[in-house]
Scaffold this motif. Structure first.
Motif, mmCIF file in Angstrom:
data_model
loop_
_atom_site.group_PDB
_atom_site.id
_atom_site.type_symbol
_atom_site.label_atom_id
_atom_site.label_comp_id
_atom_site.label_asym_id
_atom_site.label_seq_id
_atom_site.Cartn_x
_atom_site.Cartn_y
_atom_site.Cartn_z
ATOM 1 N N SER A 58 23.492 2.961 29.113
ATOM 2 C CA SER A 58 22.261 2.779 29.894
ATOM 3 C C SER A 58 21.230 1.934 29.156
ATOM 4 O O SER A 58 20.355 1.323 29.766
ATOM 5 C CB SER A 58 21.658 4.144 30.246
ATOM 6 N N ALA A 59 21.338 1.891 27.815
ATOM 7 C CA ALA A 59 20.391 1.109 27.014
ATOM 8 C C ALA A 59 20.954 -0.250 26.630
ATOM 9 O O ALA A 59 20.269 -1.064 26.017
ATOM 10 C CB ALA A 59 20.031 1.883 25.747
ATOM 11 N N SER A 60 22.199 -0.507 27.003
ATOM 12 C CA SER A 60 22.861 -1.744 26.613
ATOM 13 C C SER A 60 22.577 -2.859 27.616
ATOM 14 O O SER A 60 22.426 -2.614 28.814
ATOM 15 C CB SER A 60 24.373 -1.518 26.511
ATOM 16 N N LEU A 61 22.533 -4.086 27.114
ATOM 17 C CA LEU A 61 22.394 -5.251 27.979
ATOM 18 C C LEU A 61 23.731 -5.584 28.621
ATOM 19 O O LEU A 61 24.796 -5.243 28.095
ATOM 20 C CB LEU A 61 21.935 -6.457 27.163
ATOM 21 N N THR A 62 23.685 -6.279 29.742
ATOM 22 C CA THR A 62 24.910 -6.850 30.285
ATOM 23 C C THR A 62 25.240 -8.111 29.496
ATOM 24 O O THR A 62 24.377 -8.680 28.815
ATOM 25 C CB THR A 62 24.760 -7.209 31.771
ATOM 26 N N VAL A 63 26.471 -8.560 29.596
ATOM 27 C CA VAL A 63 26.868 -9.782 28.911
ATOM 28 C C VAL A 63 26.027 -10.961 29.402
ATOM 29 O O VAL A 63 25.612 -11.816 28.617
ATOM 30 C CB VAL A 63 28.371 -10.055 29.132
ATOM 31 N N LYS A 64 25.752 -10.998 30.688
ATOM 32 C CA LYS A 64 24.950 -12.095 31.239
ATOM 33 C C LYS A 64 23.543 -12.091 30.651
ATOM 34 O O LYS A 64 23.007 -13.141 30.280
ATOM 35 C CB LYS A 64 24.879 -11.974 32.759
ATOM 36 N N GLU A 65 22.937 -10.908 30.558
ATOM 37 C CA GLU A 65 21.589 -10.811 29.983
ATOM 38 C C GLU A 65 21.596 -11.236 28.516
ATOM 39 O O GLU A 65 20.705 -11.962 28.053
ATOM 40 C CB GLU A 65 21.070 -9.390 30.122
ATOM 41 N N ALA A 66 22.602 -10.759 27.777
ATOM 42 C CA ALA A 66 22.696 -11.102 26.355
ATOM 43 C C ALA A 66 22.950 -12.592 26.167
ATOM 44 O O ALA A 66 22.424 -13.211 25.233
ATOM 45 C CB ALA A 66 23.809 -10.288 25.700
ATOM 46 N N ALA A 67 23.753 -13.182 27.056
ATOM 47 C CA ALA A 67 24.044 -14.614 26.967
ATOM 48 C C ALA A 67 22.784 -15.438 27.189
ATOM 49 O O ALA A 67 22.565 -16.464 26.521
ATOM 50 C CB ALA A 67 25.110 -14.999 27.985
ATOM 51 N N THR A 68 21.946 -14.995 28.114
ATOM 52 C CA THR A 68 20.684 -15.702 28.376
ATOM 53 C C THR A 68 19.798 -15.688 27.130
ATOM 54 O O THR A 68 19.192 -16.706 26.765
ATOM 55 C CB THR A 68 19.946 -15.049 29.552
ATOM 56 N N LEU A 69 19.728 -14.548 26.459
ATOM 57 C CA LEU A 69 18.933 -14.438 25.232
ATOM 58 C C LEU A 69 19.517 -15.307 24.118
ATOM 59 O O LEU A 69 18.783 -15.925 23.337
ATOM 60 C CB LEU A 69 18.869 -12.979 24.787
ATOM 61 N N TRP A 70 20.838 -15.359 24.046
ATOM 62 C CA TRP A 70 21.492 -16.170 23.013
ATOM 63 C C TRP A 70 21.203 -17.654 23.228
ATOM 64 O O TRP A 70 20.884 -18.372 22.280
ATOM 65 C CB TRP A 70 23.000 -15.918 23.043
ATOM 66 N N LEU A 71 21.285 -18.120 24.468
ATOM 67 C CA LEU A 71 21.006 -19.529 24.747
ATOM 68 C C LEU A 71 19.552 -19.870 24.414
ATOM 69 O O LEU A 71 19.263 -20.966 23.907
ATOM 70 C CB LEU A 71 21.303 -19.841 26.216
ATOM 71 N N ALA A 72 18.653 -18.941 24.695
ATOM 72 C CA ALA A 72 17.240 -19.161 24.351
ATOM 73 C C ALA A 72 17.068 -19.233 22.834
ATOM 74 O O ALA A 72 16.291 -20.057 22.320
ATOM 75 C CB ALA A 72 16.381 -18.039 24.931
ATOM 76 N N HIS A 73 17.800 -18.396 22.123
ATOM 77 C CA HIS A 73 17.739 -18.414 20.657
ATOM 78 C C HIS A 73 18.271 -19.745 20.114
ATOM 79 O O HIS A 73 17.707 -20.301 19.160
ATOM 80 C CB HIS A 73 18.562 -17.255 20.092
ATOM 81 N N CYS A 74 19.330 -20.268 20.718
ATOM 82 C CA CYS A 74 19.886 -21.562 20.303
ATOM 83 C C CYS A 74 18.851 -22.672 20.472
ATOM 84 O O CYS A 74 18.730 -23.561 19.622
ATOM 85 C CB CYS A 74 21.134 -21.886 21.114
ATOM 86 N N ALA A 75 18.114 -22.614 21.574
ATOM 87 C CA ALA A 75 17.080 -23.619 21.820
ATOM 88 C C ALA A 75 15.959 -23.486 20.792
ATOM 89 O O ALA A 75 15.475 -24.490 20.242
ATOM 90 C CB ALA A 75 16.534 -23.477 23.228
#
Length: 380
Positions: A58-75
């Protein structure tokens, strides 16, 4: 205290509830159809809670949510645009369609292997599968940094795709083909082709090369900038990309002639467009490189495609990067050490050099001499 207890739902169905307290002290519940499954799951969770590595679904992100954060971190980290675009394609075309709705906490190493197998079944190439799995691992790394997941299942995965005995080797033009290319390289583009061939520069480095970084007396070009596919000027691909590369006499003479014939634009580029700006990469390919190969006779006919006159389309034999591979092969043929080749090519590590050109360093005669010497020393 963690325990499994029986519960009857309003519908009359009997389920088993795993009841435990997570690392933050919050009480959690997870429902199962079988008591044995609930008990096995709770045993693992109790261990993970003790180790401080548990994250509730219940406290975990979905893969899609985590991927969005990762792409933002890359930028935010300043990764170059082409790299970010490639990562976004991995996410949009391969990762999210298969795993996007799943919680990070629900993905284990077996799920990573299953994902890789599914990509193969869907027709992804072995090389693409490996790149996508690496991106998935990076998503978990970023999520773990943020505290959204406890472990990285990709780090324990051993994904094997295709026949590992068949390593991809770069396409290197033969010496007769290289001589044909040199013979066909004429006019204002001759210096560009010869510099690419004898210095092994990347296309982006050629496009960003300035006269201030060319020493024709010493016969050296200094790589300090590059122009990417979108025309943006920046530092080389990596810190190792900043280097000094010697030029062959033929390339020096071509550059001297080119210097006299080329107007000095405001940016001082060695190979500018007609407007004085950096050359467009596709224009180099379509207006310079492909016509040059056709003139040199280095092409095949595609009977499936026709030109305006109904004749088969001529397909050039090599891509432009083949000139860089040719330069590396010529350096190695002259017995330059692997470390020196790494430096001249601007590789970020010696591993990249060996992965790409390791087979060119092989010396069968030297190997035979070595084993003969071993035998002689052993039996003397």
């Amino acid at each position: 205290m963690a325990k499994v207890r029986k519960r009857t739902l309003p519908s009359g169905k009997t389920v088993w509830l795993a009841d435990y307290t997570d690392v933050s002290g919050q009480r959690r519940f997870k429902q199962f159809d079988k008591k044995s499954v609930a008990e096995d799951w709770l045993t693992k969770v109790k261990r993970d809670v003790q180790l401080g590595t548990h994250v509730a679904d219940s406290a975990s992100l979905t893969v899609k949510e985590a991927a969005t954060l990762w792409l933002a971190h890359c930028a935010d980290a300043g990764l170059e645009r082409s790299t970010r675009d490639a990562y976004k394609q991995h996410v949009d075309l391969h990762i999210v369609p298969f795993l996007g709705a799943k919680k990070l906490s629900q993905i284990g190493t077996p799920a990573v292997h299953a994902f890789a197998d599914e990509l193969v079944k869907e027709g992804r190439s072995p090389a693409m599968v490996k790149r996508v799995i690496r991106s998935l691992g990076s998503i978990f790394v970023e999520a773990r940094r943020r505290g959204s997941v406890a472990t990285n299942p990709v780090s324990d995965a051993r994904v094997k795709v295709g026949d590992r005995r068949k390593s991809a080797r770069p396409e290197i033009p033969s010496k007769p083909d290289l001589r044909a290319i040199i013979g066909a390289a004429a006019g204002k583009h001759r210096a560009l082709i010869l510099t690419a061939l004898f210095a092994g520069l990347r296309a982006s480095e050629l496009r960003g090369l300035r006269w201030s970084c060319v020493d024709l007396k010493k016969g050296v070009v200094s790589i300090r900038e590059r122009v990417d596919a979108w025309g943006e000027v920046g530092a080389p691909k990596s810190a190792a990309g900043e280097r000094d590369v010697p030029l062959a006499p033929m390339a020096i003479n071509a550059l001297k002639e080119h210097r006299l014939a080329t107007p000095n634009g405001p940016d001082g580029l060695v190979f500018p467009s007609a407007e004085g700006t950096a050359l467009n990469h596709q224009n180099i390919i379509n207006r310079i490189w492909k016509p040059l190969q056709i003139a040199a006779g280095l092409f095949t006919l595609d009977p499936e495609r026709k030109d305006d006159d109904g004749n088969p389309i001529k397909v050039a034999k090599y891509n432009f990067h083949a000139l860089r591979h040719a330069a590396a092969s010529l350096f190695i043929e002259q017995k330059l050490s692997p470390k020196r080749v790494q430096t001249l090519m601007g590789h970020s590590s010696i591993t990249v050099t060996f992965d790409t050109y390791g087979h060119l360093f092989e010396d069968a005669d030297a190997d035979q001499a070595a084993v003969a010497e071993i035998e002689a020393r052993l039996l003397q």
